[in-house]
Write a protein that holds these residues in place. Sequence first.
Motif, PDB file in Angstrom:
ATOM      1  N   GLN A   1     -70.621   4.103   6.607  1.00  0.00           N
ATOM      2  CA  GLN A   1     -69.182   4.105   6.379  1.00  0.00           C
ATOM      3  C   GLN A   1     -68.836   4.733   5.027  1.00  0.00           C
ATOM      4  OE1 GLN A   1     -70.935   1.454   7.340  1.00  0.00           O
ATOM      5  NE2 GLN A   1     -70.191   1.071   9.425  1.00  0.00           N
TER       6      GLN A   1
ATOM      7  N   ASP B   1     -60.008  10.418   6.580  1.00  0.00           N
ATOM      8  CA  ASP B   1     -59.979  10.048   5.174  1.00  0.00           C
ATOM      9  C   ASP B   1     -59.606  11.211   4.251  1.00  0.00           C
ATOM     10  OD1 ASP B   1     -60.743   7.255   5.276  1.00  0.00           O
ATOM     11  OD2 ASP B   1     -62.710   7.957   5.937  1.00  0.00           O
TER      12      ASP B   1
ATOM     13  N   ARG C   1     -57.804  10.477   1.034  1.00  0.00           N
ATOM     14  CA  ARG C   1     -58.588   9.959  -0.088  1.00  0.00           C
ATOM     15  C   ARG C   1     -59.094  11.097  -0.968  1.00  0.00           C
ATOM     16  NH1 ARG C   1     -60.550   4.593   0.764  1.00  0.00           N
ATOM     17  NH2 ARG C   1     -60.194   3.842   2.894  1.00  0.00           N
TER      18      ARG C   1
ATOM     19  N   ARG D   1     -66.700   8.097   4.317  1.00  0.00           N
ATOM     20  CA  ARG D   1     -65.428   7.918   3.620  1.00  0.00           C
ATOM     21  C   ARG D   1     -65.368   8.661   2.283  1.00  0.00           C
ATOM     22  NH1 ARG D   1     -65.746   2.690   2.972  1.00  0.00           N
ATOM     23  NH2 ARG D   1     -66.081   2.580   0.715  1.00  0.00           N
TER      24      ARG D   1
END
Length: 430
Positions: free
Chosen positions: A73, A146, A149, A77
């Motif tokens: 993960q 993502d 981000r 991410r």
Amino acid sequence: MTRHRESRPDRRVVITGLGAVAPGGIGIKAYWELLTAGRSATRTITHYDPSPFRSRVAAEVDFDPVREGLSPQEIRRLDRAAQFAVVAAREALADSGLAVAALDPGRIGTTLGSAVGCTTSLEQEYVVVSDGGRHWEVDHGYAVRDLYRHFVPSSMAVEVARLAGAEGPAAVVSTGCTSGLDALGHAAELIREGSVDVMVAGATEAPISPITSACFDAIHATTPRNDDPEHASRPFDRTRNGLVLGEGSAVLMLEELEHAQRRGARIYAEIAGFASRCNAYHMTGLKADGVEMAAAITAAMDEARLGPDRLDYINAHGSSTKMNDRHETAAFKVSLGEHAYRTPVSSIKSMIGHSLGAIGALEIAACALAMEHSTVPPTANLHEPDPDCDLDYVPLQARVQRTDAVLSVGSGFGGFQSAMVLARPDRRMP
């Protein structure tokens, strides 16, 4: 829980933990071994095909996120720069021995420096959504979830704060190549003013990408010495012809001195002084007299209450460009006077390249280690000294000597000039 400041004029800031992800080795031990061996980690770029570019060398990190303990993960991410920061922060937390879970989370803060943020992921995603740059109107449906981000660099500080359970101030400082020094300076000030007792602070950068190569090629800032990558970065050498890009991260645990002493922490050094100036002159140019850097050095030394004769080592910006190396040599002479000729100076960029916003934190980690081990790292590849750079640049081999007070400086595009002084806490004048 009520948050409060414990502001006192005598609050002092010390370094109690170090973590590093650097070219040539991951972890503080490997990093220090590389530096003291005088071994260069620069090589031909492998992250992408560098053949279209003028400069095709860089100091890359051999980084396997799985081997470094990141979860699937986290790997999905986090941008490469954020992955560096998380790994470095884990090492710094462990090295400090600080039980953060037992502390008030509101008294722990986070700062990270970065000049170009999540460049790697942003460029990779643009290539995908634009079908290799063929479409002006991109299809956002192909982007990873993502992507936001990567667009917001503050997400990297959030990841480090999450790791440390820090609920105090959190920020990303972006001031070009002085970002790492400035992030640490900001963190130290938050402790001094009483806002927090502990800061997880440092910098991270993963800029080795086609867009970065193109930008630096355009202004001829990077070296074209592609046939000899290992010796391409040669600060203060007469034959130097440009910087070598690098990447990496260093994260430091900073604590209020009494807080660290109460728990019996190992103290690497005190952040005794910090100052920053801007030359308001040119986006990439520097004045030959170095007066703005000299002003930052003088202010940092004054805050540290140390005279030039108390300085044992200078960690130079030493970017390996003609203009910068002469500029900071002049700044040392202006700020330190005759003692500049008696103080060892070296540039670790000769070994790990110039990682833009991250380099200041990596250099402060190296300074703390120089004090810990009483060893000054060398300037690699310095075989033909520039007559205009006539100080003691510790060429080729590390030098064993006691270092009680160290100066580290940074110079960045936009005219940023920063200086930080580290000292042994028991050596400072009251």
